[in-house]
Design a protein around this motif. Structure first.
Motif, short mmCIF file in Angstrom:
data_model
loop_
_atom_site.label_atom_id
_atom_site.label_comp_id
_atom_site.label_asym_id
_atom_site.label_seq_id
_atom_site.Cartn_x
_atom_site.Cartn_y
_atom_site.Cartn_z
N LEU A 30 -7.44 9.28 15.32
CA LEU A 30 -8.10 9.11 13.92
C LEU A 30 -6.95 8.26 13.17
CD1 LEU A 30 -9.44 12.69 13.45
CD2 LEU A 30 -10.82 10.67 13.52
N ASP A 31 -6.51 7.22 13.72
CA ASP A 31 -5.48 6.33 12.99
C ASP A 31 -5.93 4.94 13.12
OD1 ASP A 31 -3.29 5.77 11.29
OD2 ASP A 31 -1.84 5.86 13.16
N LEU A 315 -16.32 15.57 7.78
CA LEU A 315 -15.03 16.00 7.83
C LEU A 315 -14.77 16.38 6.28
CD1 LEU A 315 -11.83 15.69 8.31
CD2 LEU A 315 -12.05 13.15 7.51
N VAL A 358 -4.09 15.55 17.68
CA VAL A 358 -4.84 14.76 16.53
C VAL A 358 -3.66 13.66 15.87
CG1 VAL A 358 -6.19 14.80 14.44
CG2 VAL A 358 -6.14 16.83 16.21
N VAL A 360 -3.09 11.09 13.13
CA VAL A 360 -3.31 10.63 11.77
C VAL A 360 -2.20 9.92 11.16
CG1 VAL A 360 -5.04 12.35 11.63
CG2 VAL A 360 -2.46 12.81 10.79
N ILE A 382 -6.67 10.05 7.19
CA ILE A 382 -7.51 10.20 8.41
C ILE A 382 -8.36 8.90 8.41
CG2 ILE A 382 -9.48 11.41 9.80
CD1 ILE A 382 -8.17 13.78 8.36
N ASN A 388 -15.23 7.38 17.40
CA ASN A 388 -14.99 8.83 17.12
C ASN A 388 -16.41 9.75 17.25
OD1 ASN A 388 -12.31 7.79 15.11
ND2 ASN A 388 -12.03 9.19 16.63
N CYS A 396 -10.40 18.13 14.38
CA CYS A 396 -9.46 17.63 13.35
C CYS A 396 -9.50 18.85 12.07
CB CYS A 396 -9.74 16.42 12.81
SG CYS A 396 -8.87 15.85 11.44
#
Length: 407
Positions: A30-31, A315, A358, A360, A382, A388, A396
């Protein structure tokens, strides 16, 4: 090209890196606002070039160099079509940062005088601030800050009207913020700036992956982006400049390939864009960027963006009940969510998320002025991409809750 219906499960199969584990946990990447993962087609294009087509371009007369030159220039045409730009307006660079420095040193340094003003927004990445500060020192010009609304993390167009003066020569603005995902009204900004006689530079590094760009309709004077955020390798990017501006600009770097003739009595430079591309270029990177664009163009991009927006909603719903968690500058439908937890350092949160697989980003995100305006020293970011899944987001959210409980 016929776009295939967007299906995240099919899309993920194109990304071999997503199958790995981190700390014995399945990777949840998630980057992507920092750098995207690469599809197999891009990876294979690099391998194929070096294993069977490696040669320099625009030099020599053998078959390999002719083939490499053709593929290199075909990739330039792919970028031009991607931006709906004339091919002579596309200059290869190492990325958005180098492109912005090229504009600063080749265009701005030649055209700015003492007292001239460059408007730069407060939400910019450092790459769209520092080059203008450097050229201001060199020319006697002044960098003028366009403040961000700290409640909405958006720009006020009425403030731009106040800042535009007879001294304004340039306006520099991000298409989309790398911290909050704010989509700036660049079309209106360009129109207002042009009415004031100013040239507009748009940093499109975060935008090109999320929306179709039409520089002919948008009408910026310069538009830049990096390949590594667009599923292509690091070390390649592109500068679009209006051909009339590029032709009037002097070269920035000197060396091979950017000349027609060199003698000790003087040098005759090649025409644009070649005059800005000194030395051996990143041929494999250019070809791979072209392949990344072809890959992206084969996908239902509207479907992909709707998928990303749905994941962002998931999210936000998942983290809203976490005690003392504060979202920074939430933008609906954006691909990023930035946050802090009161009393906890952002890097500690990111470290605990990494231990759960995870990935980030934490820190100031190369945006010190925005952090200062918001009164924070950094945050966790995030960033969601089209590869994804709902499972990624659920993992996450659970990881953030666990980190919050531990800290």
């Amino acid at each position: 090209m016929t776009n295939r219906h967007f299906d995240v499960n099919i899309t993920r199969r194109d990304f071999p890196s997503l199958a790995q584990k981190i700390h014995d946990k399945p990777l949840v990447y998630l980057d992507s606002a920092a750098t995207s993962q690469k599809p197999l087609a891009v990876i294979e294009s690099i391998s194929q070039y070096y294993s069977g087509a490696n040669a320099n371009v625009h030099r020599g007369s053998h078959s390999l160099t002719a083939s490499a030159t053709n593929r290199f220039e075909t990739a330039r045409k792919t970028v031009a079509d991607f931006l709906n730009a004339p091919v002579e307006g596309i200059v290869w660079t190492r990325g958005a940062t180098e492109a912005l420095n090229l504009i600063a040193q080749s265009y701005a340094r030649q055209n700015l005088d003492q007292g001239d003003e460059i408007i730069v927004t407060e939400m910019e990445h450092h790459a769209n601030i520092v080059p203008w500060q450097l050229v201001a020192e060199q020319t006697g010009a002044k960098v003028v800050k366009w403040p961000v609304n700290t409640k909405t993390c958006q720009l006020d167009l009425a403030e731009l009207d106040n800042l535009l003066t007879q001294k304004t020569r340039m306006v520099c603005i991000a298409h989309i913020s790398n911290v909050t995902g704010t989509r700036n009204p660049v079309e209106t900004v360009i129109e207002k700036a042009h009415q004031a006689g100013a040239v507009v530079v748009v940093d499109g590094a975060q935008a090109v992956v999320h929306e179709k760009i039409n520089v002919t309709a948008m009408n910026p004077d310069f538009y830049v982006f990096s390949g590594h955020k667009l599923f292509a390798p690091a070390g390649i990017g592109a500068l679009y400049g209006k051909p009339s501006l590029l032709e009037a600009m002097p070269p920035w770097h000197g060396g091979g390939k950017m000349v027609e003739k060199v003698s000790f009595s003087g040098t005759q430079y090649a025409q644009s864009p070649a005059k800005f591309e000194a030395g051996t270029p990143n041929v494999a990177g250019a070809i791979a960027l072209g392949e990344a664009i072809h890959w992206l163009s084969s996908i239902d991009r509207k479907g992909a963006e709707a998928h990303i927006a749905a994941l962002q909603n998931q999210l936000i719903e998942g983290i809203q009940g976490i005690e003392n968690l504060r979202v920074v500058g939430l933008q609906n439908g954006a691909s990023v969510v930035a946050f802090n937890i009161d009393g906890v350092h952002h890097s500690d949160i990111a470290t605990l998320l990494d231990q759960q697989g995870v990935a980030v980003r934490s820190g100031h995100h190369c945006a010190h002025p925005l952090m200062n305006a918001l009164g924070i020293n950094g945050c966790v970011r995030i960033s969601i991409a089209l590869y994804n899944t709902k499972k990624d987001i659920s993992h996450c959210v659970a990881a953030i809750q666990k980190a919050s409980d531990l800290l």
